[in-house]
Structures are given as structure tokens and as C-alpha cells.
Design a protein around this motif. Structure first.
Motif, PDB file in Angstrom:
ATOM      1  N   GLY A 193     -24.706  49.912 -89.646  1.00  0.00           N
ATOM      2  CA  GLY A 193     -24.906  50.607 -90.908  1.00  0.00           C
ATOM      3  C   GLY A 193     -24.689  49.685 -92.085  1.00  0.00           C
ATOM      4  N   ASP A 194     -24.889  50.229 -93.279  1.00  0.00           N
ATOM      5  CA  ASP A 194     -24.629  49.456 -94.486  1.00  0.00           C
ATOM      6  C   ASP A 194     -23.158  49.049 -94.524  1.00  0.00           C
ATOM      7  OD1 ASP A 194     -25.239  48.604 -97.366  1.00  0.00           O
ATOM      8  OD2 ASP A 194     -23.562  50.000 -97.600  1.00  0.00           O
ATOM      9  N   ALA A 195     -22.904  47.769 -94.753  1.00  0.00           N
ATOM     10  CA  ALA A 195     -21.546  47.236 -94.625  1.00  0.00           C
ATOM     11  C   ALA A 195     -20.572  47.876 -95.603  1.00  0.00           C
ATOM     12  CB  ALA A 195     -21.572  45.726 -94.820  1.00  0.00           C
ATOM     13  N   ARG A 196     -21.026  48.134 -96.810  1.00  0.00           N
ATOM     14  CA  ARG A 196     -20.097  48.684 -97.792  1.00  0.00           C
ATOM     15  C   ARG A 196     -19.648  50.087 -97.401  1.00  0.00           C
ATOM     16  NH1 ARG A 196     -20.875  48.824-104.334  1.00  0.00           N
ATOM     17  NH2 ARG A 196     -19.113  50.198-104.771  1.00  0.00           N
ATOM     18  N   LEU A 197     -20.579  50.875 -96.887  1.00  0.00           N
ATOM     19  CA  LEU A 197     -20.228  52.229 -96.481  1.00  0.00           C
ATOM     20  C   LEU A 197     -19.368  52.230 -95.228  1.00  0.00           C
ATOM     21  CD1 LEU A 197     -23.665  54.017 -97.053  1.00  0.00           C
ATOM     22  CD2 LEU A 197     -21.677  53.978 -98.567  1.00  0.00           C
ATOM     23  N   THR A 198     -19.690  51.376 -94.263  1.00  0.00           N
ATOM     24  CA  THR A 198     -18.918  51.363 -93.022  1.00  0.00           C
ATOM     25  C   THR A 198     -17.544  50.718 -93.213  1.00  0.00           C
ATOM     26  OG1 THR A 198     -20.116  49.342 -92.389  1.00  0.00           O
ATOM     27  CG2 THR A 198     -20.938  51.429 -91.529  1.00  0.00           C
ATOM     28  N   LEU A 199     -17.453  49.707 -94.076  1.00  0.00           N
ATOM     29  CA  LEU A 199     -16.140  49.109 -94.360  1.00  0.00           C
ATOM     30  C   LEU A 199     -15.214  50.105 -95.048  1.00  0.00           C
ATOM     31  CD1 LEU A 199     -16.803  45.436 -95.549  1.00  0.00           C
ATOM     32  CD2 LEU A 199     -15.201  46.160 -93.769  1.00  0.00           C
ATOM     33  N   ALA A 200     -15.799  50.972 -95.873  1.00  0.00           N
ATOM     34  CA  ALA A 200     -14.979  51.962 -96.581  1.00  0.00           C
ATOM     35  C   ALA A 200     -14.278  52.911 -95.615  1.00  0.00           C
ATOM     36  CB  ALA A 200     -15.843  52.745 -97.561  1.00  0.00           C
ATOM     37  N   LYS A 201     -14.799  53.023 -94.389  1.00  0.00           N
ATOM     38  CA  LYS A 201     -14.192  53.906 -93.396  1.00  0.00           C
ATOM     39  C   LYS A 201     -13.111  53.208 -92.573  1.00  0.00           C
ATOM     40  CE  LYS A 201     -18.538  56.474 -92.948  1.00  0.00           C
ATOM     41  NZ  LYS A 201     -19.646  56.870 -92.025  1.00  0.00           N
ATOM     42  N   GLN A 202     -12.949  51.907 -92.777  1.00  0.00           N
ATOM     43  CA  GLN A 202     -11.931  51.157 -92.041  1.00  0.00           C
ATOM     44  C   GLN A 202     -10.559  51.359 -92.681  1.00  0.00           C
ATOM     45  OE1 GLN A 202     -12.679  49.242 -89.157  1.00  0.00           O
ATOM     46  NE2 GLN A 202     -14.629  50.333 -89.414  1.00  0.00           N
ATOM     47  N   PRO A 203      -9.482  51.238 -91.876  1.00  0.00           N
ATOM     48  CA  PRO A 203      -8.128  51.376 -92.439  1.00  0.00           C
ATOM     49  C   PRO A 203      -7.843  50.296 -93.479  1.00  0.00           C
ATOM     50  CG  PRO A 203      -8.110  51.500 -90.037  1.00  0.00           C
ATOM     51  CD  PRO A 203      -9.479  51.045 -90.419  1.00  0.00           C
ATOM     52  N   ARG A 204      -6.987  50.600 -94.410  1.00  0.00           N
ATOM     53  CA  ARG A 204      -6.566  49.630 -95.414  1.00  0.00           C
ATOM     54  C   ARG A 204      -5.643  48.599 -94.782  1.00  0.00           C
ATOM     55  NH1 ARG A 204      -7.380  51.769-100.695  1.00  0.00           N
ATOM     56  NH2 ARG A 204      -5.770  50.370-101.515  1.00  0.00           N
ATOM     57  N   ASP A 205      -5.520  47.426 -95.440  1.00  0.00           N
ATOM     58  CA  ASP A 205      -4.596  46.363 -95.013  1.00  0.00           C
ATOM     59  C   ASP A 205      -4.805  45.984 -93.549  1.00  0.00           C
ATOM     60  OD1 ASP A 205      -3.498  46.607 -97.562  1.00  0.00           O
ATOM     61  OD2 ASP A 205      -1.971  48.016 -96.892  1.00  0.00           O
ATOM     62  N   GLN A 206      -6.067  45.814 -93.154  1.00  0.00           N
ATOM     63  CA  GLN A 206      -6.342  45.625 -91.722  1.00  0.00           C
ATOM     64  C   GLN A 206      -6.683  44.195 -91.338  1.00  0.00           C
ATOM     65  OE1 GLN A 206      -9.169  47.542 -88.200  1.00  0.00           O
ATOM     66  NE2 GLN A 206      -9.675  47.899 -90.334  1.00  0.00           N
ATOM     67  N   PHE A 207      -7.497  43.491 -92.152  1.00  0.00           N
ATOM     68  CA  PHE A 207      -8.083  42.235 -91.700  1.00  0.00           C
ATOM     69  C   PHE A 207      -7.293  41.025 -92.187  1.00  0.00           C
ATOM     70  CE2 PHE A 207     -11.748  45.179 -91.959  1.00  0.00           C
ATOM     71  CZ  PHE A 207     -12.144  45.144 -90.630  1.00  0.00           C
ATOM     72  N   ASP A 208      -7.132  40.058 -91.262  1.00  0.00           N
ATOM     73  CA  ASP A 208      -6.600  38.750 -91.651  1.00  0.00           C
ATOM     74  C   ASP A 208      -7.695  37.916 -92.320  1.00  0.00           C
ATOM     75  OD1 ASP A 208      -3.812  38.680 -90.368  1.00  0.00           O
ATOM     76  OD2 ASP A 208      -5.096  39.302 -88.694  1.00  0.00           O
ATOM     77  N   ILE A 209      -8.915  38.031 -91.786  1.00  0.00           N
ATOM     78  CA  ILE A 209     -10.085  37.357 -92.358  1.00  0.00           C
ATOM     79  C   ILE A 209     -11.211  38.381 -92.449  1.00  0.00           C
ATOM     80  CG2 ILE A 209     -11.813  35.533 -92.090  1.00  0.00           C
ATOM     81  CD1 ILE A 209      -9.846  33.973 -90.395  1.00  0.00           C
ATOM     82  N   LEU A 210     -11.836  38.436 -93.619  1.00  0.00           N
ATOM     83  CA  LEU A 210     -13.023  39.276 -93.785  1.00  0.00           C
ATOM     84  C   LEU A 210     -14.126  38.390 -94.358  1.00  0.00           C
ATOM     85  CD1 LEU A 210     -14.447  41.992 -93.680  1.00  0.00           C
ATOM     86  CD2 LEU A 210     -13.493  42.528 -95.934  1.00  0.00           C
ATOM     87  N   LEU A 211     -15.174  38.177 -93.569  1.00  0.00           N
ATOM     88  CA  LEU A 211     -16.298  37.322 -93.957  1.00  0.00           C
ATOM     89  C   LEU A 211     -17.456  38.197 -94.422  1.00  0.00           C
ATOM     90  CD1 LEU A 211     -17.962  34.653 -94.013  1.00  0.00           C
ATOM     91  CD2 LEU A 211     -18.430  35.029 -91.574  1.00  0.00           C
ATOM     92  N   ILE A 212     -17.923  37.942 -95.647  1.00  0.00           N
ATOM     93  CA  ILE A 212     -19.104  38.631 -96.174  1.00  0.00           C
ATOM     94  C   ILE A 212     -20.237  37.615 -96.202  1.00  0.00           C
ATOM     95  CG2 ILE A 212     -20.050  40.063 -98.011  1.00  0.00           C
ATOM     96  CD1 ILE A 212     -17.548  41.231 -96.748  1.00  0.00           C
ATOM     97  N   ASP A 213     -21.108  37.702 -95.219  1.00  0.00           N
ATOM     98  CA  ASP A 213     -22.193  36.725 -95.066  1.00  0.00           C
ATOM     99  C   ASP A 213     -23.526  37.460 -95.077  1.00  0.00           C
ATOM    100  OD1 ASP A 213     -23.635  34.462 -94.668  1.00  0.00           O
ATOM    101  OD2 ASP A 213     -23.156  34.242 -92.548  1.00  0.00           O
ATOM    102  N   ALA A 214     -23.838  38.077 -96.217  1.00  0.00           N
ATOM    103  CA  ALA A 214     -25.069  38.867 -96.332  1.00  0.00           C
ATOM    104  C   ALA A 214     -25.952  38.372 -97.466  1.00  0.00           C
ATOM    105  CB  ALA A 214     -24.716  40.335 -96.563  1.00  0.00           C
TER     106      ALA A 214
END
Length: 765
Positions: free
Chosen positions: A615-636
Motif C-alpha cells: 500500500g501507500d507507504a505514508r498510510l501504512t506507516l501511520a498504522k505502525q506503532p510509535r517509537d518502533q524503528f531503529d532505522i527507517l529508510l525512505i527510498d521512493a
């Protein structure tokens, strides 16, 4: 003198300017709202050419609905009653305003994106768009019953005014409206413009009702005989002549974006040229005569057929030839359409069938072609078939034309044979050793195709013969095109994906690549020594590789997120205990990258757990828990169809909330046509983040594809998280005040395009 005659004479004394202003204004509103609603909706689906084509297909269907409504309205004999009904329709359509995107269909669907897009656009803008679209045929019908009935003034010329308004609005949006106004301001301004247009239309209604409120529909007489209604053959001809340019407009857009140069706003050029052909064809004094069009079209199409597969040719030459062939072919069809127009009494029916043809052509490209073709084959197919519109001539074909046809076929057949020789046997080995045999054979390819093009031009007066030779040249050129070893090609709603191979002895043999359109999305060496080494953008030497290496050094187990899958190369960085989630909008890319038969980064090479969210990354990321990722790569952003909604202040706040307090966010900002560094730095600062920038240059001694030059921004919630990178001289402080930060309400792609041009051409101010 009767009352009706007096009304007609009164109308004759009035200026027709009000008609022209009304159709001009309606067309301007229509073509302002198209890119406006596209900006609201399309980024949620990636912004690729297929998505724009689907939107165009929707607009064509809405246009057909508007023309159909105008045609049915002519069954009402009284202009006064017509005006009242149309005024009521405009008021009812205004109930969906102010302009906004409906939420009734929920989040975008990656499995059925076309259906979601069509539903959203229908509810959000369908009614106002259809009512506005009805203006041109309706105003012309009223013109025919008032001014034309009194003076014989040609109502069809108003269609040129309509397309002039469309063209100016289309060009004004990216140049003036988008950079100067927020999206909210654009929506409100357009809604107010619609209200003002209702008043303008009301003024026209007052004029026509006074001039001929009870007039009967215009009856056209030729001598003593009433003009006959168009036959079904006439209607079918109108449909075909309208369908070809509509299909070609989408086809050339997709071809250029997929195989030549997927530059920002590239879709504007074919659409603008399409409108110009209407302006010329429907003008009372066309700027280009039909004979001139036929001569130029023959030359342009023949040249285009010969270069279709040669994607490595000069960029500007490619653009010029493809756009010239499209423009002249569309103009040829539209001029043939105008030559077959009926008498003004059948005007609305003519526009209705013409609009239906546009829907047929656009629907074929938007909905059928992606399903039945694995590449953009619809473009050369329709380009060749369009040649059948040319005059076929009379009597038997002259002998010299048959001889010319035979010579053209022989010359075309020689091109793929010469190509085969250039890449095989002794000549092929000579090419590897740098000798001239290979180059001589490729020169022979060009000579053969050039000779075939000349022969095609000589037989241009016989449409069927010309068509046959163009088809043969297209097939021959396909066999003689750029020899890239494409193993497989797939096509989805989101575009064409190709898997290809390149032999690189310095990397142990073959390197397999994945491309989406003209953009390389990753590569993997097939030599076991290097198979699990990330290449190009993700190599250890690059900014992305540096971040993974540093964070892995400090933490024993990582939670990683990556927006944009490609070949899945970052999966090779995972260790036992790590978990990596890819956020990918195209299910096809997931199927390719997770199949070891194609790429094995996410299967054989990955040591941690890999999962996928579609799905669209912004919408699907919004459903992820807060304070979750050590690394988040935005390669779009490496593609040229940039999803700008992923690079706004609101999006950045969402990303920062999903990383841990000591986590880092990586933005891969490399882009051939846009300067994304300046807005990204401004966005990071405005969102409350700390950021560092690196502009990495690949080592000149590196083998091809070993690493790549790239721009990357690393962002964190606090300076402490960036301390290890701040100590590295390769990472530099940012300049967050160079441009205005992008928001959900404001983006400036034209500014980003200009920023990249300034880098290339220092003389720009």
C-alpha cells in the motif's frame, strides 16, 4: 417580419464574444481542475504514467457524460426551458463543492487501484466536471439557433476557443498556480471560480432566451433538400478518428515516461499538443493545411517507426521525433474529423460521438493495454494503424510504388540482419577488443533503416501501402534496436518492470538488474563471491550503507523499516535477530524481488526476518506503532514520478514518531531531474528534526554498478542520535532555509526542477 425573425435579427446585431468567453472560461476551469484533483489523489498511488492515463480516461468518460447531457437537452424545443434545466444542473453539481477528495472509499487499494481511483474521482468531481464539459456543445447549439440562424456564422469555431482555454489553463497550473498557491487555496479558488462561471453562464442564458427563447431547432437546407441525418457509417468514422489521437496521447506519454525520460510534468506536453491540434483543426483559417499535415506526418511517422526501439539515442532527438509524430498524426485525424462534420443541426450529436471515440481510445490504453501487453506495445500499434487514415488514392497502384515498397522492405529486413552480425561471431568479438567491425555493422543498420524511411515517404500518397511499409519498418527496427539483454518484462498498473543482465568480468561475470521505466531500482551480482553484497545505491560505501554499518555496530538487534523495495538489497544487511519490514505499493515488485529465480537478497542473503506491507507507504506507516524503528529508510524518490506527499512536513513528523528516540531516518534523495535536497532539509527542520546531508561520489576506480553516486539526508529526533555521524566528515550540516518547506497543502515541483537545472547550467540566475 415575424417575432422570431426580429429576435434573430436582434441576435445578429449582438457580438458573439459572450459565447467565446463562456466556452473559454468553462474549458479553463475544466483543465485547471484536472491537475488539481490529480495532485490531491494521484500521489497516494505513486504518480506513475498509468495512473495519469487512468485519470485521463475518467475525465474522458465525464466529458462524454457532459456531451451526452448536452445532446439530450436539445430534445427540449425551448431554449428558455433548456437554460432553466441547465442552470438547475449547475446548482445541483455545486453541492459537492468546495473541491475535496471524498473519504467514502477509504484508503487506496494496491490490488484494484484503477477502480478505487475511478470511484474517488467520480464522487469528488464527476458532477461539476460533466456539467462544465457540456458548455462547449451546448453553447454552440445555442449559437446555431441564434447567431447562425440569423447570419450563418460558423458555430464550430467556438470549439477552438474552448481548446485555447484548456491549453492556457493546463500550462498555467504547473507554472503559476501550483508554485504560488496552497492546495487548500487552489481548491477554494476553483470552487469560487465555478460560482462565478454560473453567473457568466446565466448571462449567456439571458442573451439566448431573448434572442430565440422559443425558436425551433435549426434546420439546415441545401438547395431545396433538408440536410440528412448522419449515417451510422459517419458516426463510426467520427469515433475512429477521435479514438486514434486519444490513444496516441496516452501511448506516447507512457512510452516517453517508460523508455525515454520520465521527467516531471512530461504528461503536460502530449496533452498540450493534443489540445493544439483541436485549436488548429477547428479554426476557420487553420494555421496548417491538410496537405501540409499529410506531408509532414508521413516523414515524422516513418522516422518515429525507425527509432522506436533505440532508447539510447539522443534524448532531445527522441523527444522531438516522438512528439512530432504524435502531434501531426493527431492533427491529421482531427482535420479529417472536421472535414466530416455535419451541419450545425446535428452539432451536439457530432460532439457526443467524438467524445465517445476519445473514451474508446483512452479506455484501451488505460484499462486494456496494461492487461494484454507486457510492454508499451499499444503506442507503435496505434501509430501504425493511424496511417490507414491517410488517403488511399484512386485507381490501381503505380508500378513504381510497388518497386519502392519492395526496396523499402528489403532495406528494413537488412537492419536486424546487420544487428545480428554486429553482436555475434568474429565481429562481436572484435567489438569486445575495440576494433571497428562492430561499429561498421551498426552504421549499416542505420543506413538500412534510413533507406526504408525514404521509401516509405515516397509511397505516402497510398495510405494502405504506406501503412504496410511502416509496419514492416517497426518490426525491423524492433529486431535491430538497442541490444540490452532483457530477461523478462512485466507490467502492472504502476508501470513496466524489467529484469535485465549485464556482463561485467571485473565482478565475476553477470550482474542482474531491475528497472522500473527508465530508473534502475537495484542490481545483484550472480557470482557467489558478490551475490550477497548490496550494489549501487545500497553498497557499503554509500550513505545508506554507512548508516546500516554504523547502527549495526552499536546495536545487537535492529528493527528496520524500508519504504521502496526494488531488489530488496537492504535485506542483505539483516543479521539473526533483526526484523525488516518493506513498505511497497506495487504487489508485482514484491513477487519479483522475493522470488530467488530473480533476486535472492530477501531470501538467501537475509539472515533476519523479512515481511511486507502493501500500500501507500505514508498510510501504512501511520498504522505502525510509535517509537518502533531503529532505522527507517525512505527510498521512493529516485524515480522521476515523485510521490511528493512522502516529502512534506506532516509526513516527516509521522516518520520521526515511528523511529525510536535514538533511531535514525534515511532519505535517499537522488533524482535526475529534481533538486530534492533543499525541500528535504527545510522539511526536516520544520518537523522538529535534526539532520545531516551527504553528497556521495562513487569512486572512479569502482566497477560499474559496484556503488553509485547519491544524495542522502539522515534525520533524527535529537542531536545525540546523530552524534556518531556528525563526527564523520562525510556528513555535513544542512541549510534548512534555502526554500519554503513542502507541506500537504504546498509543494513546488517546478522550483525543484529549476533547482536541478541551476546545478547543471551555472548561467541560470
Amino acid at each position: 417580419m415575424t417575432t422570431q425573425d426580429a429576435a434573430a435579427n436582434t441576435a445578429a446585431d449582438r457580438s458573439p464574444a459572450l459565447f467565446a468567453i463562456t466556452v473559454f472560461a468553462s474549458a479553463g476551469l475544466v483543465f485547471l481542475v484536472e491537475p488539481m484533483i490529480a495532485k490531491l489523489v494521484l500521489p497516494l498511488l505513486g504518480g506513475g504514467p498509468s495512473i495519469w492515463n487512468t485519470s485521463l480516461a475518467f475525465f474522458q468518460v465525464a466529458l462524454l457524460a457532459g456531451y451526452g447531457y448536452a445532446h439530450l437537452l436539445q430534445r427540449v424545443r425551448s431554449i428558455r426551458l433548456q437554460a432553466g434545466l441547465h442552470l438547475a444542473a449547475m446548482v445541483l453539481a455545486a453541492l459537492v463543492l468546495p473541491l475535496h477528495v471524498t473519504g467514502v472509499f477509504g484508503a487506496p487499494s494496491s490490488e484494484h487501484p484503477a477502480l478505487w481511483l475511478l470511484g474517488v474521482m467520480t464522487v469528488s468531481i464527476g458532477a461539476p466536471f460533466a456539467v462544465l464539459s457540456a458548455t462547449a456543445p451546448l453553447a454552440q447549439a445555442w449559437h446555431a439557433r441564434t447567431l447562425h440562424a440569423a447570419t450563418g456564422t460558423e458555430p464550430y469555431a467556438l470549439y477552438a476557443a474552448s481548446n485555447l482555454g484548456s491549453l492556457l489553463a493546463l500550462l498555467a497550473y504547473p507554472i503559476l498556480v501550483e508554485p504560488l498557491a496552497t492546495l487548500h487555496g487552489q481548491a477554494v479558488g476553483w470552487s469560487l471560480g465555478y460560482g462565478a462561471f454560473v453567473l457568466l453562464m446565466a448571462a449567456l442564458m439571458v442573451f439566448v432566451t431573448r434572442a430565440g427563447g422559443e425558436a425551433t431547432p435549426v434546420v439546415v437546407v441545401a438547395g431545396d433538400t433538408v440536410e440528412a441525418a448522419p449515417s451510422w457509417r459517419d458516426r463510426l468514422t467520427w469515433v475512429v478518428l477521435a479514438a486514434i489521437p486519444s490513444s496516441l496521447m496516452m501511448g506516447v506519454t507512457t512510452h516517453l515516461a517508460t523508455d525515454v525520460a520520465s521527467a516531471p510534468f512530461l504528461w503536460v506536453i502530449p496533452l498540450a499538443l493534443y489540445l493544439v491540434t483541436f485549436i488548429i483543426a477547428f479554426s476557420t483559417k487553420p494555421a496548417i493545411s491538410e496537405q501540409t499535415t499529410l506531408i509532414l506526418q508521413a516523414a515524422a511517422v516513418a522516422a518515429c517507426a525507425s527509432i522506436l526501439p533505440f532508447k539510447a539515442s539522443n534524448l532531445f532527438l527522441q523527444l522531438f521525433i516522438h512528439l512530432s509524430a504524435f502531434f501531426l498524426t493527431a492533427l491529421m485525424c482531427h482535420q479529417a474529423l472536421v472535414a466530416r462534420r455535419p451541419a450545425p443541426g446535428h452539432l451536439t450529436g457530432f460532439y457526443l460521438w467524438m467524445s465517445f471515440g476519445g473514451v474508446v481510445g483512452g479506455g484501451f490504453n488505460a484499462f486494456l493495454a496494461p492487461v494484454i501487453f507486457n510492454n508499451v506495445w499499444e503506442y507503435p500499434l496505434i501509430l501504425a494503424l493511424a496511417c490507414l487514415v491517410r488517403p488511399w488514392g484512386e485507381g490501381p497502384v503505380e508500378r513504381w510504388r510497388w518497386v519502392t515498397l519492395a526496396l523499402g522492405c528489403l532495406a528494413a529486413a537488412g537492419a536486424p540482419l546487420a544487428t545480428m552480425a554486429a553482436y555475434s561471431g568474429e565481429i562481436g568479438r572484435a567489438h569486445l577488443m575495440g576494433t571497428t567491425g562492430h561499429d561498421l555493422m551498426l552504421l549499416l543498420v542505420k543506413v538500412c533503416l534510413a533507406a526504408a524511411v525514404v521509401c516509405a515517404f515516397l509511397v505516402r500518397r497510398r495510405g494502405i501501402v504506406f501503412f504496410g511499409l511502416i509496419a514492416i519498418i517497426s518490426l525491423a527496427a524492433e529486431g535491430a534496436g538497442d541490444k540490452v539483454d532483457v530477461l523478462k518484462s512485466w507490467r502492472s498498473f504502476f508501470g513496466v518492470v524489467r529484469q535485465s543482465e549485464l556482463k561485467l568480468p571485473e565482478m565475476g561475470g553477470t550482474v542482474r538488474m531491475l528497472s522500473h521505466g527508465t530508473t534502475l531500482h537495484g542490481a545483484q551480482a550472480q557470482d557467489p563471491r558478490w551475490r550477497c553484497r548490496p550494489l549501487v545505491y545500497y553498497a557499503p560505501e554509500t550513505p545508506i550503507g554507512q548508516v546500516f554499518t554504523e547502527v549495526e555496530r552499536r546495536k545487537p538487534a535492529l528493527r528496520i523499516g524500508a519504504v521502496g523495495l526494488g531488489t530488496g538489497a537492504v535485506g542483505a544487511y539483516t543479521r539473526p535477530g533483526d526484523r525488516l519490514t518493506f513498505f511497497e505499493i506495487d504487489p508485482l515488485v514484491i513477487r519479483i524481488s522475493s522470488d530467488p529465480a530473480h533476486f535472492s537478497y530477501t531470501t538467501t542473503c537475509a539472515k533476519g526476518k523479512i515481511d511486507y506491507v502493501v500500500g501507500d507507504a505514508r498510510l501504512t506507516l501511520a498504522k505502525q506503532p510509535r517509537d518502533q524503528f531503529d532505522i527507517l529508510l525512505i527510498d521512493a524518490f529516485s524515480s522521476d514520478s515523485v510521490p511528493a506527499h512522502l516529502l512534506t512536513v506532516e509526513a516527516m513528523r509521522g516518520y520521526l514518531s515511528r523511529i525510536k528516540p535514538d533511531g535514525v531516518l534515511i532519505l535517499h534523495l537522488s533524482n535526475r531531474n529534481l533538486d530534492l535536497r533543499s525541500p528535504a532539509m527545510a522539511v526536516a527542520y520544520a518537523a522538529g528534526g535534526e539532520a545531516l546531508l551527504q553528497r556521495h561520489d562513487a569512486a572512479k576506480s569502482s566497477p560499474m554498478l559496484w556503488e553509485s553516486s547519491e544524495d542522502a539526508l539522515i534525520v533524527a529526533r535529537n542531536a545525540k542520535a546523530l552524534a556518531p555521524f556528525a563526527a564523520d566528515p562525510r556528513w555535513k550540516p544542512t541549510e534548512p532555509v534555502l526554500v519554503r518547506p513542502w507541506t500537504d497543502d504546498y509543494t513546488n515541483l517546478i522550483g525543484a526542477l529549476y533547482g536541478r537545472m541551476k546545478e547543471r547550467w551555472a548561467w541560470l540566475p
